[in-house]
Design a protein around this motif. Structure first.
Motif, PDB file in Angstrom:
ATOM      1  N   GLU A 439     -11.485   2.096   0.396  1.00 50.39           N
ATOM      2  CA  GLU A 439     -10.832   3.236  -0.234  1.00 50.39           C
ATOM      3  C   GLU A 439      -9.338   3.195   0.077  1.00 50.39           C
ATOM      4  OE1 GLU A 439     -12.661   6.829   0.960  1.00 50.39           O
ATOM      5  OE2 GLU A 439     -14.639   6.322   0.142  1.00 50.39           O
ATOM      6  N   LEU A 440      -8.521   3.199  -0.951  1.00 52.10           N
ATOM      7  CA  LEU A 440      -7.070   3.163  -0.777  1.00 52.10           C
ATOM      8  C   LEU A 440      -6.493   4.566  -0.972  1.00 52.10           C
ATOM      9  CD1 LEU A 440      -6.181  -0.085  -2.794  1.00 52.10           C
ATOM     10  CD2 LEU A 440      -6.577   0.153  -0.329  1.00 52.10           C
ATOM     11  N   ARG A 441      -5.683   4.968  -0.002  1.00 59.31           N
ATOM     12  CA  ARG A 441      -4.958   6.244  -0.116  1.00 59.31           C
ATOM     13  C   ARG A 441      -3.513   5.908  -0.498  1.00 59.31           C
ATOM     14  NH1 ARG A 441      -8.387   6.699   4.292  1.00 59.31           N
ATOM     15  NH2 ARG A 441      -9.892   8.442   4.178  1.00 59.31           N
ATOM     16  N   GLU A 442      -3.298   5.707  -1.761  1.00 52.08           N
ATOM     17  CA  GLU A 442      -2.007   5.218  -2.234  1.00 52.08           C
ATOM     18  C   GLU A 442      -1.025   6.370  -2.423  1.00 52.08           C
ATOM     19  OE1 GLU A 442      -3.014   1.295  -4.827  1.00 52.08           O
ATOM     20  OE2 GLU A 442      -3.677   3.203  -5.703  1.00 52.08           O
ATOM     21  N   SER A 443       0.203   6.026  -2.136  1.00 43.58           N
ATOM     22  CA  SER A 443       1.307   6.977  -2.301  1.00 43.58           C
ATOM     23  C   SER A 443       2.592   6.184  -2.451  1.00 43.58           C
ATOM     24  CB  SER A 443       1.396   7.931  -1.099  1.00 43.58           C
ATOM     25  OG  SER A 443       1.641   7.199   0.084  1.00 43.58           O
ATOM     26  N   GLU A 478      14.321   1.727  -2.803  1.00 39.31           N
ATOM     27  CA  GLU A 478      13.279   0.939  -3.461  1.00 39.31           C
ATOM     28  C   GLU A 478      11.917   1.493  -3.063  1.00 39.31           C
ATOM     29  OE1 GLU A 478      11.823  -1.956  -5.985  1.00 39.31           O
ATOM     30  OE2 GLU A 478      13.942  -1.577  -5.542  1.00 39.31           O
ATOM     31  N   GLU A 479      11.076   1.812  -4.085  1.00 39.13           N
ATOM     32  CA  GLU A 479       9.775   2.422  -3.827  1.00 39.13           C
ATOM     33  C   GLU A 479       8.649   1.498  -4.304  1.00 39.13           C
ATOM     34  OE1 GLU A 479       9.497   6.943  -4.277  1.00 39.13           O
ATOM     35  OE2 GLU A 479      11.070   6.420  -5.740  1.00 39.13           O
ATOM     36  N   LEU A 480       7.470   1.710  -3.692  1.00 38.69           N
ATOM     37  CA  LEU A 480       6.267   0.964  -4.078  1.00 38.69           C
ATOM     38  C   LEU A 480       5.058   1.853  -3.863  1.00 38.69           C
ATOM     39  CD1 LEU A 480       5.311  -1.817  -5.121  1.00 38.69           C
ATOM     40  CD2 LEU A 480       4.934  -2.478  -2.737  1.00 38.69           C
ATOM     41  N   PHE A 481       4.177   1.888  -4.836  1.00 35.12           N
ATOM     42  CA  PHE A 481       2.986   2.743  -4.779  1.00 35.12           C
ATOM     43  C   PHE A 481       1.868   1.957  -4.102  1.00 35.12           C
ATOM     44  CE2 PHE A 481      -0.595   5.126  -6.695  1.00 35.12           C
ATOM     45  CZ  PHE A 481      -0.194   6.405  -6.338  1.00 35.12           C
ATOM     46  N   ILE A 482       1.632   2.238  -2.782  1.00 35.64           N
ATOM     47  CA  ILE A 482       0.658   1.475  -1.997  1.00 35.64           C
ATOM     48  C   ILE A 482      -0.031   2.408  -1.016  1.00 35.64           C
ATOM     49  CG2 ILE A 482       1.877  -0.737  -2.139  1.00 35.64           C
ATOM     50  CD1 ILE A 482       3.095  -0.079   0.601  1.00 35.64           C
ATOM     51  N   ASP A 485      -0.860   2.667   5.218  1.00 41.35           N
ATOM     52  CA  ASP A 485      -1.570   2.278   6.430  1.00 41.35           C
ATOM     53  C   ASP A 485      -2.172   0.885   6.291  1.00 41.35           C
ATOM     54  OD1 ASP A 485      -0.919   4.685   7.594  1.00 41.35           O
ATOM     55  OD2 ASP A 485      -2.789   5.673   6.992  1.00 41.35           O
ATOM     56  N   ARG A 486      -2.728   0.601   5.109  1.00 42.93           N
ATOM     57  CA  ARG A 486      -3.366  -0.707   4.926  1.00 42.93           C
ATOM     58  C   ARG A 486      -2.328  -1.823   4.867  1.00 42.93           C
ATOM     59  NH1 ARG A 486      -8.720  -0.640   6.221  1.00 42.93           N
ATOM     60  NH2 ARG A 486      -9.803   1.088   5.189  1.00 42.93           N
ATOM     61  N   ILE A 487      -1.232  -1.609   4.150  1.00 42.97           N
ATOM     62  CA  ILE A 487      -0.196  -2.645   4.084  1.00 42.97           C
ATOM     63  C   ILE A 487       0.454  -2.828   5.452  1.00 42.97           C
ATOM     64  CG2 ILE A 487       1.987  -3.284   3.015  1.00 42.97           C
ATOM     65  CD1 ILE A 487      -0.438  -3.541   1.193  1.00 42.97           C
ATOM     66  N   GLU A 488       0.605  -1.723   6.217  1.00 44.48           N
ATOM     67  CA  GLU A 488       1.121  -1.845   7.585  1.00 44.48           C
ATOM     68  C   GLU A 488       0.182  -2.689   8.424  1.00 44.48           C
ATOM     69  OE1 GLU A 488       2.423   0.954  11.383  1.00 44.48           O
ATOM     70  OE2 GLU A 488       1.963   1.864   9.434  1.00 44.48           O
ATOM     71  N   PHE A 588       2.546 -12.605   0.531  1.00 47.86           N
ATOM     72  CA  PHE A 588       1.626 -11.838  -0.304  1.00 47.86           C
ATOM     73  C   PHE A 588       2.430 -11.015  -1.285  1.00 47.86           C
ATOM     74  CE2 PHE A 588       2.467  -9.090   3.325  1.00 47.86           C
ATOM     75  CZ  PHE A 588       2.571  -7.812   2.778  1.00 47.86           C
ATOM     76  N   PHE A 589       1.831 -10.791  -2.427  1.00 53.08           N
ATOM     77  CA  PHE A 589       2.499 -10.106  -3.543  1.00 53.08           C
ATOM     78  C   PHE A 589       1.709  -8.864  -3.914  1.00 53.08           C
ATOM     79  CE2 PHE A 589       3.031  -9.331  -8.093  1.00 53.08           C
ATOM     80  CZ  PHE A 589       4.415  -9.264  -8.202  1.00 53.08           C
ATOM     81  N   ILE A 590       2.401  -7.735  -4.052  1.00 54.29           N
ATOM     82  CA  ILE A 590       1.792  -6.462  -4.438  1.00 54.29           C
ATOM     83  C   ILE A 590       2.404  -6.049  -5.775  1.00 54.29           C
ATOM     84  CG2 ILE A 590       1.369  -4.063  -3.831  1.00 54.29           C
ATOM     85  CD1 ILE A 590       0.023  -6.045  -1.975  1.00 54.29           C
ATOM     86  N   PRO A 591       1.611  -5.960  -6.835  1.00 50.00           N
ATOM     87  CA  PRO A 591       2.170  -5.568  -8.140  1.00 50.00           C
ATOM     88  C   PRO A 591       2.513  -4.084  -8.184  1.00 50.00           C
ATOM     89  CG  PRO A 591      -0.206  -5.783  -8.294  1.00 50.00           C
ATOM     90  CD  PRO A 591       0.161  -6.235  -6.905  1.00 50.00           C
TER      91      PRO A 591
END
Length: 596
Positions: A439-443, A478-482, A485-488, A588-591
């Motif tokens: 489960e991703l809690r994206e923001s 610069e913002e990214l919707f991710i 916690d998981r990317i950290e 790694f690449f995050i779209p």
């Protein structure tokens, strides 16, 4: 098609042959009849005429009148007469140069004609006598009739009448000509009749032949017009019914073929059918890939016909011999194939076999991973459990005499329990991720602030190990919707590994590159690097490239596997590039995603 090979030609030739045979037999019979009839009529006529002349000569006293009467009678019938009274008295009918007189000696010396004098018999003879006709001596077929006669006191007299058979020959020739003309007319009429009959019989057959050719080309809807109610009309109707049924059967077969082809093409397993000789008949795409792999392994081209592996050939022989299902496993190009072969029957006989090929490589790999996973988990848990057990026994047995030793043992027990907890939590996280339950809690996250905060966590560790940290950050804002916690967790794992495997004096850098499609993160170190043979497996669970790492430096072996699942959950990808003793780069690449 040649005329003689056609139905019209055969029919015409048959009728002509039949008529010719009939006319030939009829001609022979008629000619023989005409010849016999005319000769017989001539014999009878000459015999009666000779008897009459003999009677006149015997009854008339006036010899001159008798001869005159005889000549008149003979002249009416266009015949010649020789009257022999005795040795010196004989008379011939007047000569008209059409047929000369026969010598008296010939009558007396001829073996058969002389019987008229000696035996007093009426003699008839047909032969070739030398006579003069129209002043020329010829050998002509002459009919001679001799009748005995008593003249004067001599009883050895005779009357001989003779006539040329040219009349019979002329009559026969005329009859033959009439028959020839009749035969020609009959042949012409027969030809007309044959061609007329052919238009009534062969025309529908020709149309039916054209229809058969069309059906042979695949045009099963072709029909033959039925214009009569006879056998040919029934044949045309039967042909049309056959065409409709054949069209229905072909349509059904094509549907079955398409269904079978679709089923075979959609099957994940390979299918190969063999005939009685073991030659391949039908294959589907997975089976073709297996065959291509086998040809490539054997170093053969596609155009070269090669036999299948010996294991499959032996399996086919067993299936044909024992007439029951057989199974084997074949390794081709590093992949494992399980082959199940079943016999195909044609009534009571085996006409071939069908083989189902299943690629078991992934199953074997997963089975190996399962075994390795159990072994690795057992290994990872065995060490802390053993240490917990050992140090707990030390406390129970009062081996630790001082408070400091007890605190040290307690600290070790605490650290190992934390280690076990981390291992269990990471295993649970990895299991949920691989099952698709992450489960991703994206923001929306500001990348500059986010990466600086993560990077600061390693300042102390890097300083302690003498490693230089470098951050190449993005522009402010610069913002990214991710899921932050998981990317950290991903960055923490990658940077921690980079710092721990970089020698003193080395460097670790984090580079962030923002593009329109997304953001690329590169964690690069100048450490020992990863051997080339280990690169494909670094993201596997419990895989450790450095087999000699001490327990203090090694982790659980799950960090990179978890990082890979987190990145893929964000629809991204992760990769690694490394050379031994030259360092390693994890990227790694995050779209980018639209905010929900």
């Amino acid at each position: 098609m040649m005329f003689w090979k056609s139905v019209v030609g055969k029919l015409w030739f048959t009728i002509i042959l039949l008529v010719s045979v009939v006319l030939f037999v009829l001609t022979i019979l008629l000619l023989q009849f005409f010849e016999n009839f005319h000769v017989t009529q001539a014999e009878q006529q000459l015999t009666k005429l000779a008897d009459k002349v003999a009677a006149i000569m015997e009854n008339y006293e006036d010899r001159t009148a008798a001869l005159s009467t005889a000549w008149e009678i003979v002249d009416v019938y266009s015949t010649r007469v020789a009257i022999i009274g005795d040795e010196t008295n004989y008379w011939y009918s007047p000569n008209d140069d059409k047929l000369s007189n026969l010598p008296v000696e010939m009558f007396k010396n001829d073996e058969k004609l002389s019987k008229v004098f000696t035996e007093k018999q009426t003699i008839v003879k047909q032969g070739d006598f030398p006579v003069k006709q129209n002043g020329e001596e010829i050998h002509n077929e002459i009919l001679v009739v001799g009748v005995p006669m008593s003249l004067f006191t001599n009883e050895n007299g005779a009357v001989f009448l003779y006539q040329s058979l040219d009349v019979v020959e002329r009559t026969t020739t005329q009859a033959r000509n009439i028959i020839y003309i009749s035969a020609g007319i009959a042949i012409v009429l027969t030809t007309i009749f044959a061609f007329f009959l052919s238009t009534r019989i062969t025309a529908p057959l020709r149309k039916m032949r054209e229809a058969v050719f069309q059906v042979a080309k695949g045009e099963f809807e072709t029909k033959v017009p039925s214009v009569s109610n006879d056998e040919i009309g029934e044949l045309a109707a039967a042909f049309n019914r056959m065409g409709r049924q054949l069209n229905d059967y072909i349509t059904a077969l094509n549907q079955e073929k398409e269904q079978l082809s679709s089923v075979l093409s959609s099957m994940a397993d390979g299918v190969i059918t063999f005939d009685r000789k073991g030659e391949m008949l039908v294959t589907n795409p997975p089976a073709e890939r297996f065959i291509q792999a086998w040809y490539y392994e054997q170093g053969m081209n596609d155009d070269e016909k090669a036999e299948l592996p010996e294991d499959i050939q032996e399996l086919f022989q067993k299936v044909v011999t024992f007439e029951r299902e057989q199974m084997t496993e074949v390794a081709v190009q590093g992949r494992n194939w399980v082959i199940v072969m079943t016999p195909l029957y044609d009534q009571a006989y085996v006409r071939g076999a069908v083989a189902v090929l299943r690629d078991m490589t992934e199953e074997r790999r997963l089975d190996k991973l399962r075994k390795d996973f159990i072994a690795n988990v057992s290994h990872e848990l065995r060490t802390p459990i053993a240490m917990l057990q050992g140090y707990s026994e030390a406390i129970v047995d009062d081996i630790a005499a001082t408070e400091e030793e007890k605190k040290e043992i307690s600290q070790i027990i605490y650290d190992e329990s934390l280690r076990m907890g981390r291992l269990v939590n990471e295993l649970l996280d990895l299991a949920r991720m691989e099952a698709g339950h992450i489960e991703l809690r994206e923001s929306s996250v500001y990348l500059a602030e986010f990466t600086e905060r993560v990077f600061r966590k390693f300042q102390g560790l890097a300083k302690e190990r003498g490693v230089d940290l470098n951050l190449s950050n993005v522009e402010e804002g610069e913002e990214l919707f991710i899921d932050a916690d998981r990317i950290e967790q991903v960055l923490t794992n990658l940077i921690d590994n980079a710092v721990r495997h970089t020698q003193e004096g080395g460097s670790v850098s984090l580079t962030i590159q923002s593009v329109e499609a997304g953001v690329k993160f590169d964690v690069k170190d100048t450490g020992s690097g990863i051997p080339e043979e280990d690169l494909p497996f670094v993201f596997e669970r419990f895989y450790k490239a450095d087999k000699a790492r001490t327990r203090g430096r090694s982790g659980t072996g799950l960090g990179l596997a978890i990082a890979k699942n987190i990145v893929e959950a964000h629809d991204g990808y992760i990769s690694v590039h490394s050379k031994l003793n030259e360092g390693t780069t994890f990227s790694f690449f995050i779209p980018r995603k639209e905010q929900i």
